[in-house]
Design a protein around this motif. Structure first.
Motif, mmCIF file in Angstrom:
data_model
loop_
_atom_site.group_PDB
_atom_site.id
_atom_site.type_symbol
_atom_site.label_atom_id
_atom_site.label_comp_id
_atom_site.label_asym_id
_atom_site.label_seq_id
_atom_site.Cartn_x
_atom_site.Cartn_y
_atom_site.Cartn_z
ATOM 1 N N VAL A 1 0.826 -1.202 0.000
ATOM 2 C CA VAL A 1 0.000 0.000 0.000
ATOM 3 C C VAL A 1 0.861 1.254 0.000
ATOM 4 O O VAL A 1 0.679 2.159 -0.821
ATOM 5 N N LEU A 2 1.826 1.313 0.907
ATOM 6 C CA LEU A 2 2.700 2.500 0.978
ATOM 7 C C LEU A 2 3.569 2.623 -0.264
ATOM 8 O O LEU A 2 3.754 3.726 -0.799
ATOM 9 N N ASN A 3 4.089 1.514 -0.757
ATOM 10 C CA ASN A 3 4.930 1.561 -1.953
ATOM 11 C C ASN A 3 4.140 2.014 -3.173
ATOM 12 O O ASN A 3 4.632 2.798 -3.997
ATOM 13 N N ALA A 4 2.909 1.517 -3.301
ATOM 14 C CA ALA A 4 2.069 1.949 -4.414
ATOM 15 C C ALA A 4 1.738 3.432 -4.305
ATOM 16 O O ALA A 4 1.703 4.151 -5.314
ATOM 17 N N ALA A 5 1.500 3.913 -3.080
ATOM 18 C CA ALA A 5 1.213 5.333 -2.884
ATOM 19 C C ALA A 5 2.410 6.194 -3.281
ATOM 20 O O ALA A 5 2.253 7.243 -3.907
#
Length: 295
Positions: free
Chosen positions: A153-157
């Motif tokens: 989630v954080l990496n995609a953001a």
């Protein structure tokens, strides 16, 4: 003695009685967006109550069951309940989109303020850097970063936010350049206000009128970009329900007449994008007086 009626500000009157087409469309967008927020918030509770199946457990249902009373959106080839995965995917989408747009906002707005106010070499360097990033295709840039940072989630953001930072920077920087020469800013400097005081107290609220519009439109674009990353296998982990990933898995079954595994995730993604786009267009009428006067 007749009582005087309480008069609302003009923009509140526009909201309370949406006479223009833009206001009606914004209300429609707000309704759609509110439904997706409600679904994303209540999905875990509905699973705990037994109303939704676990979207990550495979082979617990018959494969490729068409929509029916038992399976509202049918099942996939892995035995997933499409209804459950479609609803839970909205939760993952909101998490990524809010993180991505917030990261780009918190980086782009301060850089635009400082660059536009101070000018000089710092402004030229930042402007060159942001223009360079802005010229790159957003999806291609997000794909490259997603490949480097990995899934999550954080990496995609982070992968999504990099392409939106120049947009906030350019909008805020251009407004700052035009506002910093106003008399109230010159008066604040003459009274001894330092740079931080001028930026935070006198410039900030005057240069961010267009930021909410950009935020809503970027959120709509982030939904599509996240779907593209998931379709290519570079978005969220495979165990996480995500519309793009489910669409990729549904492609193989489409030629055999299994339409429901692709229809419902694609329809949910489209509705969410339309809702956020309508909200952004409606907000644009508030911050642009010329558009209001044309109604």
């Amino acid at each position: 003695m007749a009582q005087s009626r309480l008069r609302l500000p003009r923009f509140l009157n526009n909201i309370a009685s949406p006479s223009s087409l833009s206001m009606k469309m914004m209300w429609a967008g707000l309704t759609i967006t509110a439904v997706f927020i409600l679904v994303a918030t209540l999905s875990p509770a509905m699973q705990a109550w037994g109303w939704l199946q676990n979207p990550t457990e495979a082979l617990i249902n018959p494969i490729h069951e068409p929509p029916s009373g038992n399976y509202w959106f049918g099942t996939s080839r892995s035995g997933y309940d499409v209804f459950s995965r479609t609803l839970f995917a909205s939760r993952a989408a909101w998490q990524v989109v809010i993180l991505a747009t917030a990261l780009s906002l918190f980086i782009g707005v301060p850089l635009g303020l400082v660059s536009g106010y101070l000018g000089g070499k710092l402004d030229r360097v930042l402007l060159f850097l942001m223009d360079t990033i802005y010229t790159l295709p957003g999806l291609l840039l997000s794909l490259t970063l997603a490949f480097v940072v990995g899934k999550g989630v954080l990496n995609a953001a982070i992968a999504l936010s990099i392409s939106y930072i120049p947009q906030y920077y350019r909008v805020v920087r251009n407004h700052t350049v035009s506002v910093k020469t106003e008399l109230f800013v010159e008066a604040a400097r003459a009274m001894g206000a330092d740079t931080w005081t001028v930026l935070s107290r006198y410039l900030f609220l005057n240069v961010i009128q267009s930021v909410p519009v950009l935020f809503a439109l970027n959120a709509a674009d982030a939904i599509l970009t996240l779907g593209g990353l998931g379709f290519l296998g570079l978005g969220l982990p495979e165990a996480t329900p995500e519309w793009g990933h489910d669409l990729r898995l549904a492609l193989d079954a489409l030629p055999t007449g299994i339409w429901w595994t692709a229809l419902f995730p694609g329809l949910a993604m489209t509705l969410m994008v339309v809702g956020l786009s309508l909200v952004g267009e409606g907000l644009n009428e508030f911050v642009n007086p010329r558009l209001r006067n044309q109604q």
